[in-house]
Design a protein around this motif. Structure first.
Motif, PDB file in Angstrom:
ATOM      1  N   ASP A   4      64.840  66.100  73.656  1.00  0.00           N
ATOM      2  CA  ASP A   4      63.749  65.306  75.103  1.00  0.00           C
ATOM      3  C   ASP A   4      63.770  65.999  76.269  1.00  0.00           C
ATOM      4  N   PHE A   5      65.560  66.902  76.596  1.00  0.00           N
ATOM      5  CA  PHE A   5      65.141  67.489  77.766  1.00  0.00           C
ATOM      6  C   PHE A   5      63.867  68.577  78.263  1.00  0.00           C
ATOM      7  N   SER A   6      63.977  68.337  79.750  1.00  0.00           N
ATOM      8  CA  SER A   6      62.646  68.967  80.311  1.00  0.00           C
ATOM      9  C   SER A   6      62.706  70.548  79.800  1.00  0.00           C
ATOM     10  N   CYS A   7      61.768  71.390  79.169  1.00  0.00           N
ATOM     11  CA  CYS A   7      61.838  72.620  78.829  1.00  0.00           C
ATOM     12  C   CYS A   7      60.448  73.572  79.600  1.00  0.00           C
ATOM     13  N   LYS A   8      59.916  74.458  79.051  1.00  0.00           N
ATOM     14  CA  LYS A   8      59.533  75.299  79.883  1.00  0.00           C
ATOM     15  C   LYS A   8      57.755  74.662  79.688  1.00  0.00           C
ATOM     16  N   SER A   9      57.259  74.333  80.578  1.00  0.00           N
ATOM     17  CA  SER A   9      55.351  73.979  80.606  1.00  0.00           C
ATOM     18  C   SER A   9      54.776  74.974  80.014  1.00  0.00           C
ATOM     19  N   ASP A  10      54.224  74.600  78.839  1.00  0.00           N
ATOM     20  CA  ASP A  10      52.792  75.677  78.264  1.00  0.00           C
ATOM     21  C   ASP A  10      51.480  75.793  79.324  1.00  0.00           C
ATOM     22  N   GLY A  11      51.743  74.582  80.240  1.00  0.00           N
ATOM     23  CA  GLY A  11      50.651  74.931  81.511  1.00  0.00           C
ATOM     24  C   GLY A  11      49.787  73.592  81.389  1.00  0.00           C
ATOM     25  N   LEU A  12      49.353  72.648  80.175  1.00  0.00           N
ATOM     26  CA  LEU A  12      48.137  71.771  79.224  1.00  0.00           C
ATOM     27  C   LEU A  12      48.981  70.550  79.595  1.00  0.00           C
ATOM     28  N   ASP A  13      48.016  69.584  80.684  1.00  0.00           N
ATOM     29  CA  ASP A  13      47.699  68.423  80.600  1.00  0.00           C
ATOM     30  C   ASP A  13      48.117  67.354  79.247  1.00  0.00           C
ATOM     31  N   CYS A  14      48.263  68.132  77.888  1.00  0.00           N
ATOM     32  CA  CYS A  14      48.475  67.360  77.334  1.00  0.00           C
ATOM     33  C   CYS A  14      49.337  67.127  76.241  1.00  0.00           C
ATOM     34  N   THR A  15      49.898  67.954  76.731  1.00  0.00           N
ATOM     35  CA  THR A  15      51.497  67.952  76.109  1.00  0.00           C
ATOM     36  C   THR A  15      52.463  67.768  76.584  1.00  0.00           C
ATOM     37  N   ASN A  16      53.875  67.118  75.947  1.00  0.00           N
ATOM     38  CA  ASN A  16      54.729  66.997  76.453  1.00  0.00           C
ATOM     39  C   ASN A  16      56.015  67.822  75.720  1.00  0.00           C
ATOM     40  N   ASP A  17      56.631  68.644  77.592  1.00  0.00           N
ATOM     41  CA  ASP A  17      56.984  70.343  76.881  1.00  0.00           C
ATOM     42  C   ASP A  17      58.649  69.651  77.126  1.00  0.00           C
ATOM     43  N   VAL A  18      59.579  69.474  75.401  1.00  0.00           N
ATOM     44  CA  VAL A  18      60.838  69.193  75.464  1.00  0.00           C
ATOM     45  C   VAL A  18      61.304  69.739  74.146  1.00  0.00           C
ATOM     46  N   CYS A  19      62.900  69.495  74.681  1.00  0.00           N
ATOM     47  CA  CYS A  19      63.503  70.245  73.495  1.00  0.00           C
ATOM     48  C   CYS A  19      64.406  69.409  72.678  1.00  0.00           C
ATOM     49  N   ASP A  20      64.389  70.326  71.276  1.00  0.00           N
ATOM     50  CA  ASP A  20      63.729  69.381  70.165  1.00  0.00           C
ATOM     51  C   ASP A  20      65.533  69.042  69.838  1.00  0.00           C
ATOM     52  N   GLY A  21      66.269  69.243  69.800  1.00  0.00           N
ATOM     53  CA  GLY A  21      67.760  69.149  69.622  1.00  0.00           C
ATOM     54  C   GLY A  21      68.101  70.177  68.537  1.00  0.00           C
ATOM     55  N   VAL A  22      67.679  71.350  68.664  1.00  0.00           N
ATOM     56  CA  VAL A  22      68.000  72.200  67.434  1.00  0.00           C
ATOM     57  C   VAL A  22      67.825  73.889  68.678  1.00  0.00           C
ATOM     58  N   GLY A  23      67.578  73.678  69.910  1.00  0.00           N
ATOM     59  CA  GLY A  23      67.397  75.475  70.479  1.00  0.00           C
ATOM     60  C   GLY A  23      65.966  75.360  70.909  1.00  0.00           C
ATOM     61  N   VAL A  24      65.000  74.278  70.404  1.00  0.00           N
ATOM     62  CA  VAL A  24      63.067  74.908  70.335  1.00  0.00           C
ATOM     63  C   VAL A  24      62.606  73.883  71.766  1.00  0.00           C
ATOM     64  N   CYS A  25      62.229  74.972  72.165  1.00  0.00           N
ATOM     65  CA  CYS A  25      60.991  74.008  72.810  1.00  0.00           C
ATOM     66  C   CYS A  25      59.932  73.537  72.582  1.00  0.00           C
ATOM     67  N   ASN A  26      60.217  71.971  72.010  1.00  0.00           N
ATOM     68  CA  ASN A  26      57.827  71.637  71.574  1.00  0.00           C
ATOM     69  C   ASN A  26      56.991  71.646  72.193  1.00  0.00           C
ATOM     70  N   HIS A  27      56.326  71.318  72.594  1.00  0.00           N
ATOM     71  CA  HIS A  27      54.983  71.280  72.990  1.00  0.00           C
ATOM     72  C   HIS A  27      54.375  69.897  72.845  1.00  0.00           C
ATOM     73  N   ASN A  28      54.538  69.079  72.738  1.00  0.00           N
ATOM     74  CA  ASN A  28      54.365  67.988  71.753  1.00  0.00           C
ATOM     75  C   ASN A  28      53.679  67.423  71.969  1.00  0.00           C
ATOM     76  N   LEU A  29      51.822  67.191  71.775  1.00  0.00           N
ATOM     77  CA  LEU A  29      50.544  66.710  72.010  1.00  0.00           C
ATOM     78  C   LEU A  29      50.530  65.194  72.250  1.00  0.00           C
ATOM     79  N   THR A  30      50.306  64.514  73.802  1.00  0.00           N
ATOM     80  CA  THR A  30      50.585  63.603  74.108  1.00  0.00           C
ATOM     81  C   THR A  30      49.409  62.542  74.123  1.00  0.00           C
ATOM     82  N   VAL A  31      48.296  63.322  73.997  1.00  0.00           N
ATOM     83  CA  VAL A  31      46.531  62.520  74.208  1.00  0.00           C
ATOM     84  C   VAL A  31      45.843  63.046  74.043  1.00  0.00           C
ATOM     85  N   GLY A  32      44.544  62.729  72.708  1.00  0.00           N
ATOM     86  CA  GLY A  32      43.446  63.899  72.962  1.00  0.00           C
ATOM     87  C   GLY A  32      43.372  64.639  71.473  1.00  0.00           C
ATOM     88  N   CYS A  33      43.564  66.270  71.683  1.00  0.00           N
ATOM     89  CA  CYS A  33      43.284  66.469  70.475  1.00  0.00           C
ATOM     90  C   CYS A  33      43.852  68.122  71.250  1.00  0.00           C
TER      91      CYS A  33
END
Length: 211
Positions: free
Chosen positions: A54-83
Motif C-alpha cells: 500500500d505504499f503509493s506508487c506512480k499514478s495511472d492518471g485515473l480517478d477511479c484507481t488506487n495506485d499502491v505497491c503490492d508488497g512484491v515489487g509491483v505497482c498495482n492500480h486497483n479499482l476503488t469505485v465504479g467500473c
C-alpha cells in the motif's frame, strides 16, 4: 561497515544503506524506475528490497484507481469505485453511451457494461404506440397500443382513410390493416337507393335493392 558482497569484493556501505551495482543508496531510497523497490540495508545490503504493501506508487492518471505497491515489487492500480471499461473510469449506474440497455454494475462486472433488467425503460423511438424497454441488452420498441402501420401509429378501431373496410384491429394484426367484418357499413355513395357495406374481400359495395 565493511562486508563482502558475495562476488569476491569488499564493500563499505554505511549502516542501513545499500551498495547496488556499485552505487550506494541511503536506507529508504526508492529505485528510480520502480518505487515499489527500496533500499533496506537491514534486509539486503546489495540489492533492492520490496516496498511495503500500500505504499503509493506512480499514478495511472485515473480517478477511479488506487495506485499502491503490492508488497512484491509491483505497482498495482486497483479499482476503488465504479467500473474500468476500455481504459476509462465509468460511474456506478452509468449507461453505455452507445446502448442504454447496458450499465456499469460493479456487483456484476467491473471490466465491462452489464445487461440491464428486462423491462427497464430505454430511449424512446418517438412513437406514442410503442413501449421502449430493454430486452436482453437491446432497446426494443414493440407496439403496445393500437397499430403501427408504415411507421405511423393508429388507435385500435381506427379505419383506413383510403378504404374504410380496413381498420386497425390489434387482435388480428398490429403492423397491417385488418379487414372489418363483412356487412359493416362503409363509405356512403350518396345514393339513397344503395346499401353501402363491406364484403369479405374488404371492398365497399353499393348494393341496389330494397332499403
Amino acid at each position: 561497515m565493511d562486508i563482502c558482497d558475495g562476488a569476491g569484493s569488499c564493500q563499505h556501505p554505511s549502516t542501513g544503506s545499500c551498495m547496488i551495482d556499485g552505487v550506494t543508496f541511503a536506507g529508504g531510497a526508492s529505485n528510480r524506475d520502480n518505487v515499489c523497490l527500496v533500499c533496506n540495508g537491514q534486509a539486503n545490503s546489495f540489492g533492492w528490497s520490496y516496498q511495503v504493501v500500500d505504499f503509493s506508487c506512480k499514478s495511472d492518471g485515473l480517478d477511479c484507481t488506487n495506485d499502491v505497491c503490492d508488497g512484491v515489487g509491483v505497482c498495482n492500480h486497483n479499482l476503488t469505485v465504479g467500473c474500468l471499461i476500455n481504459g476509462k473510469c465509468v460511474s456506478d449506474g452509468a449507461f453505455d453511451p452507445e446502448n442504454d440497455c447496458m450499465v456499469c454494475a460493479p456487483g456484476t462486472s467491473i471490466e465491462s457494461y452489464s445487461v440491464r433488467l428486462n423491462g427497464s425503460s430505454c430511449g424512446s423511438d418517438g412513437m406514442d404506440c410503442t413501449s421502449d424497454v430493454c430486452q436482453k441488452g437491446v432497446c426494443e420498441h414493440n407496439v403496445s397500443g393500437g397499430c403501427m402501420i408504415d411507421s405511423i401509429c393508429f388507435a385500435a378501431g381506427e379505419v383506413n382513410l383510403l378504404n374504410n373496410c380496413l381498420a386497425c384491429l390489434p387482435l388480428m394484426a398490429r403492423d397491417v390493416w385488418s379487414p372489418v367484418a363483412e356487412g359493416m357499413p362503409c363509405t356512403d355513395d350518396n345514393d339513397a337507393e344503395t346499401l353501402d357495406i363491406c364484403d369479405k374481400d374488404s371492398t365497399c359495395l353499393h348494393i341496389k335493392g330494397d332499403i
